[in-house]
Write a protein that holds these residues in place. Sequence first.
Motif, short mmCIF file in Angstrom:
data_model
loop_
_atom_site.label_atom_id
_atom_site.label_comp_id
_atom_site.label_asym_id
_atom_site.label_seq_id
_atom_site.Cartn_x
_atom_site.Cartn_y
_atom_site.Cartn_z
N ALA A 1 0.77 -1.10 0.06
CA ALA A 1 0.07 -0.24 0.13
C ALA A 1 0.82 1.22 -0.05
O ALA A 1 0.49 2.04 -0.72
CB ALA A 1 -0.92 0.01 1.08
N ASP A 2 1.92 1.39 0.86
CA ASP A 2 2.82 2.51 0.93
C ASP A 2 3.41 2.75 -0.39
O ASP A 2 3.73 3.88 -0.79
CB ASP A 2 3.66 2.17 2.07
N GLY A 3 3.67 1.76 -1.00
CA GLY A 3 4.33 1.77 -2.39
C GLY A 3 3.43 2.18 -3.50
O GLY A 3 4.07 2.10 -4.63
N GLY A 4 2.26 2.12 -3.30
CA GLY A 4 1.29 2.57 -4.34
C GLY A 4 1.01 1.30 -5.25
O GLY A 4 0.52 1.76 -6.51
N VAL A 5 1.31 0.16 -4.94
CA VAL A 5 1.01 -0.92 -6.07
C VAL A 5 -0.08 -1.70 -5.43
O VAL A 5 -0.43 -2.67 -6.38
CB VAL A 5 2.08 -1.74 -6.26
#
Length: 414
Positions: free
Chosen positions: A72-76
């Motif tokens: 989630a934090d990496g936007g994937v």
Amino acid sequence: MPKPTVEAEYDTLRAVRVHEPGIEAAIGAMDPGPNHFARPFSVREAKREHHRMVEVLEDAGVEVRHIHEDLADGGVLDGLVEEAIGIDDGGPSPPTRADLAGNLADATAYERLQAVLLGPTVGRTAEVEGDDGDSGSLDSGTLDTSVRVEEAITNLYFQRDCQLVGDRGPILPRLGTATRRRERPLIEAAWHARGAELAHRTSATETLEGGDFLPLGDFALVGVSALEDGEETVFRTTYEGGKELIEAGAVGYDEVGLVRPPLSADERLAAEHGTSSRLLHLDGWLNVAAEGLAVAREPLIEAATVEVFERVGEGYERRGEETVADLLDRHGYEVIDAPYPERWATNFLTVADGTVLPIYETDDGEYDPEKNRTIERLKREGVDVLPDGEGLDPHHLTNGGGGIHCMTSPIRRA
């Protein structure tokens, strides 16, 4: 963000990756054999045990990263959700993949990952005849949802096997079973989400699993296939899969040993003690609690051979063979003998040099020193046992077929 590296299993654990089991594990527990679980178990209780494990690690100062957080934090994560959802367009008014994924936008990252692990195919059915026999209209009152789940990713809470981190960074293995190979895209996405560059990917023809990798500072060990009377027996990691690490420059240890599990010795000991085999992964029969202090099934390390490769320039040259016991002795290791009946004696997580989080054996939920001779010996050697000098009893989690070492994958040690 610091580079993910592990030089030695006894270095202080700074960050670790985990996954809390969810509905995907419940599907696996319903049909344990094909999902490589030891037996059915309560996922609700397993989640409670997992929370406790995470709590102990955080209390010890370890940064615990759930894989859904990295995704989630990496936007994937949202892209993975949309990709995982399938549409059955054979029924009336089928939904769109984008709409279904969008409906999960307000769900937690953990809940969205559950959708990825299930990979549901969603369609719609309709009752087009009214209750009185008259033809009914096709509206929201007559529509129903059909959900089909095939090939769910059920084993993700065993984070150790699907990745490993060495002194040159993370390595993406090809796992030994088809069921678990479905985890690979998620693990790769999680590393990319952290901005990490992979040091190596196992080739499409070989297998490698993280439970077979033991980094020890100047040297590292890799458990590979057994070889007896000229016949190879592959448990999870192939010989060539281990050798690839050396030839690809994935690691830079002064010495790398490819360990051949002692098949005959294990069969004899398992029959003698009425236990299962301990050879599935290297961590089932060898681990380290501190620099210079190993915990091992002593008859196995005395029978097992290791092919030693020594670093020369930018590559490695074969040095020769010796027993694992001789290699550990050559490197100055004392060995604590782990009794065969103690199922999880070597499957502990080393939190720092001389600090471990183990599993204790119990019949009634209480800690009994007589049933846990390995833990008692560790304490006599000055090792700090978390928590409370006893360890944990995650028996629902371990019914999945692995211990605390299997459930945790170090991101960084220093």
